[in-house]
Design a protein around this motif. Structure first.
Motif, PDB file in Angstrom:
ATOM      1  N   SER A   1      -2.759   1.459   4.063  1.00 38.10           N
ATOM      2  CA  SER A   1      -2.415   0.144   4.601  1.00 38.10           C
ATOM      3  C   SER A   1      -2.983  -0.993   3.759  1.00 38.10           C
ATOM      4  O   SER A   1      -2.456  -2.098   3.768  1.00 38.10           O
ATOM      5  CB  SER A   1      -2.903   0.015   6.047  1.00 38.10           C
ATOM      6  N   THR A   2      -4.034  -0.724   2.995  1.00 36.84           N
ATOM      7  CA  THR A   2      -4.593  -1.739   2.103  1.00 36.84           C
ATOM      8  C   THR A   2      -3.688  -1.925   0.900  1.00 36.84           C
ATOM      9  O   THR A   2      -3.350  -3.033   0.529  1.00 36.84           O
ATOM     10  CB  THR A   2      -6.012  -1.353   1.655  1.00 36.84           C
ATOM     11  N   SER A   3      -3.303  -0.799   0.282  1.00 33.63           N
ATOM     12  CA  SER A   3      -2.398  -0.834  -0.871  1.00 33.63           C
ATOM     13  C   SER A   3      -1.952   0.587  -1.166  1.00 33.63           C
ATOM     14  O   SER A   3      -2.786   1.463  -1.413  1.00 33.63           O
ATOM     15  CB  SER A   3      -3.100  -1.417  -2.100  1.00 33.63           C
ATOM     16  N   LEU A   4      -0.653   0.816  -1.160  1.00 35.10           N
ATOM     17  CA  LEU A   4      -0.121   2.143  -1.480  1.00 35.10           C
ATOM     18  C   LEU A   4      -0.484   2.513  -2.920  1.00 35.10           C
ATOM     19  O   LEU A   4      -0.962   3.612  -3.174  1.00 35.10           O
ATOM     20  CB  LEU A   4       1.398   2.180  -1.282  1.00 35.10           C
ATOM     21  N   ASP A   5      -0.287   1.588  -3.843  1.00 35.77           N
ATOM     22  CA  ASP A   5      -0.604   1.876  -5.248  1.00 35.77           C
ATOM     23  C   ASP A   5      -2.089   2.169  -5.432  1.00 35.77           C
ATOM     24  O   ASP A   5      -2.457   3.081  -6.173  1.00 35.77           O
ATOM     25  CB  ASP A   5      -0.190   0.711  -6.150  1.00 35.77           C
TER      26      ASP A   5
END
Length: 114
Positions: free
Chosen positions: A58-62
């Motif tokens: 949820s913070t960053s997929l990458d």
């Protein structure tokens, strides 16, 4: 000698306490975000095949993908002394095909022992 041992134990306990209070965060930092993860072999006799996870997605997929890949590299270095990985599901896999569960990404691969 006894004072030195007590000092070392006190430092370890202090660091553990700082982590529990949220003052020190363990994990992989990518673009100022901390991702927690792990890489484990399903079978101790075949540690070359592993599953790596990291999150929060949820913070960053990458960022989570990079952190999971980092966990895989660390696993291979620890057990085989190499960072070469043949990914089954890896950082180059299409994002729609990646498994996300409980806000964590899952990658799978095999360490290449050269």
């Amino acid at each position: 000698m006894m004072t030195r041992s007590i000092t070392i134990v006190a430092m370890i306990l202090a660091l553990a306490g700082c982590e529990r209070l949220g003052l020190v965060k363990r994990g992989t930092t990518i673009e100022n975000n901390v991702y927690r993860g792990s890489a484990k072999a399903e079978n101790r006799k075949e540690r070359d095949y592993f599953i790596a996870t990291a999150g929060p997605v949820s913070t960053s997929l990458d960022g989570a993908i990079q952190a999971a890949a980092h966990q895989g590299v660390q696993h291979c270095i620890k057990y085989y002394g190499t960072s070469e990985i043949e990914w089954t599901v890896g950082p180059d896999t299409d994002a729609d095909a990646l498994a996300v569960d409980n806000d964590k990404i899952t990658l799978m691969g095999r360490c290449i022992d050269q």
